[in-house]
Structures are given as C-alpha cells and as structure tokens.
Design an enzyme around this catalytic site. Sequence first.
Site, PDB file in Angstrom:
ATOM      1  N   GLY A  46       0.774  -1.244   0.000  1.00 56.69           N
ATOM      2  CA  GLY A  46       0.000   0.000   0.000  1.00 56.69           C
ATOM      3  C   GLY A  46       0.799   1.283   0.000  1.00 56.69           C
ATOM      4  CD  GLU A 101       1.180   0.825   6.891  1.00 56.87           C
ATOM      5  OE1 GLU A 101       1.099   0.846   5.648  1.00 56.87           O
ATOM      6  OE2 GLU A 101       0.643  -0.035   7.583  1.00 56.87           O
ATOM      7  CG  ASP A 102      -1.522   1.964   3.018  1.00 58.28           C
ATOM      8  OD1 ASP A 102      -1.275   1.680   4.206  1.00 58.28           O
ATOM      9  OD2 ASP A 102      -2.054   1.161   2.229  1.00 58.28           O
ATOM     10  CG  ASP A 105      -8.491   0.488  10.198  1.00 60.01           C
ATOM     11  OD1 ASP A 105      -9.245   1.296  10.735  1.00 60.01           O
ATOM     12  OD2 ASP A 105      -8.894  -0.583   9.720  1.00 60.01           O
ATOM     13  CG  PHE A 154     -12.411  -0.156   2.882  1.00 61.60           C
ATOM     14  CD1 PHE A 154     -11.711  -0.720   3.936  1.00 61.60           C
ATOM     15  CD2 PHE A 154     -11.974  -0.401   1.586  1.00 61.60           C
ATOM     16  CE1 PHE A 154     -10.608  -1.532   3.710  1.00 61.60           C
ATOM     17  CE2 PHE A 154     -10.866  -1.210   1.352  1.00 61.60           C
ATOM     18  CZ  PHE A 154     -10.191  -1.778   2.430  1.00 61.60           C
ATOM     19  CG  ASP A 161      -5.651  -3.794  -1.291  1.00 60.83           C
ATOM     20  OD1 ASP A 161      -5.266  -3.261  -0.229  1.00 60.83           O
ATOM     21  OD2 ASP A 161      -5.932  -5.002  -1.380  1.00 60.83           O
ATOM     22  NE  ARG A 167      -2.119  -3.389  -3.646  1.00 61.37           N
ATOM     23  CZ  ARG A 167      -2.207  -3.486  -2.319  1.00 61.37           C
ATOM     24  NH1 ARG A 167      -2.170  -2.397  -1.582  1.00 61.37           N
ATOM     25  NH2 ARG A 167      -2.343  -4.651  -1.726  1.00 61.37           N
TER      26      ARG A 167
END
Length: 191
Positions: A46, A101-102, A105, A154, A161, A167
Amino acid sequence: MKSIHDAVDHKLFSEEDIDEMTTRLGKQLTKDYAGKRVLVVGALKGAIFFMVDLLKKMDLPCDIDFIDVSSYGNGTESSGKITVTHDLEADVTGRDVLIVEDIVDTGLTLKFMKDEMIKRGAKSVKCCVLLNKTARRTTEVEVEYYGTHVGNEFVIGYGMDFAGLYRNLPYVGVIKPQVVEEFSKKHENDN
Ligand code: IMP
C-alpha cells in the site's frame, strides 16, 4: 470496458491534495532529520505510491527498504493476526528508521512494525503515514507524521486496495458499497 474509476463512490483526496500533503511532510522531515542518513522503510504494498512521492520531497540522504506485514484478508476488516511476509534486507541496528505506511486503522500493523524495529536495535523509529483513521484505533501507537485524518470509511486508490484491486487509482476515494457487497456475495461460501 469497465473502468476502475467506476468502483469509486466519491473522491476524498485529489492528486493536488496528495501533492500538498507530500510536499508539507517532505519539508518537515527534511528539517527534522537534517544531518542524518535515514532508512526509509515502506510497508508493502500500500505504501509504495506515497513512499515514492514523499522521498522525492525529502532533501536528505536516504536508504530505502521494504517490509510486508499483513493483517488483512481479502475483505475490509482486520484479521488481527500479523505475519511478516517479506522481510527487510537492511540491518536496522543503530539506524534512524522512518516507516512509511498508507493508512493507520486499528494501529496493530504499525505497532507491530515499530516494536519489531526497536527489537532489532534501531536507534530511532518514527513513522509517516498518509491517512490517519483515528476513530478505529484499538492500539496505542504514536503517529509522528501524517498527511490528514480520514473518517471510518473504506478508501481505495493511491496504493490502497480492496481485495488486491484499485491501488493504481491516482487519487483516494471511498469505495462504492455495491462493490463490497458484490465481493462478499461472490465469496460468502469461501470459509
Ligand atoms: P491496521 O493494522 O488496522 O492499522 O491496518 C493497517 C492496514 O490495513 C493498512 O496498511 C492498509 O493496508 C489496511 N487498511 C486499513 N484501512 C484501509 C482502507 O480504508 N482501505 C484500504 N486499506 C486499508
């Protein structure tokens, strides 16, 4: 032919928004890490889009490496179990490590990676993430640098993704509920 853009309910962050974020973060990192040689660790897969753009905005000597730590199955909920599926080549002993990091969460993945770098003897470990989904945090983990907050939705695109797809959307958008529903229907008998 069906376009990948059809899976997007609405755009959240445009290419221009993302460029502003990477520019701001890159400038901040250039200042904060001045005089240091940084080991930038991208969390596959990601983070790759964000990592490349961020690195181009960092005026610092950087080594780059990758780690794949997966806690997700094919859906939108974390399995909670974390495994290293692709390890670093670099020795992190005594290094200033910046994890890229993307999205954060629950925080489990980031916490695992940070702890792992400390265990391996890194001199310092910080992270830079594009999106901070604070509402879903279950683990206490410091997010030193981030692009912006995101709500409990989301998102797909710019590295992120759903079931391995989307992506390569150049922006970040919220996934259409129908796409998730169709996927769930198709795979409801998988487990
Ligand atoms: P965490 O361990 O729950 O913080 O999950 C982090 C990882 O879950 C991220 O690196 C993403 O790969 C994935 N993830 C979490 N939220 C989203 C989302 O909204 N879209 C796509 N991937 C997500």
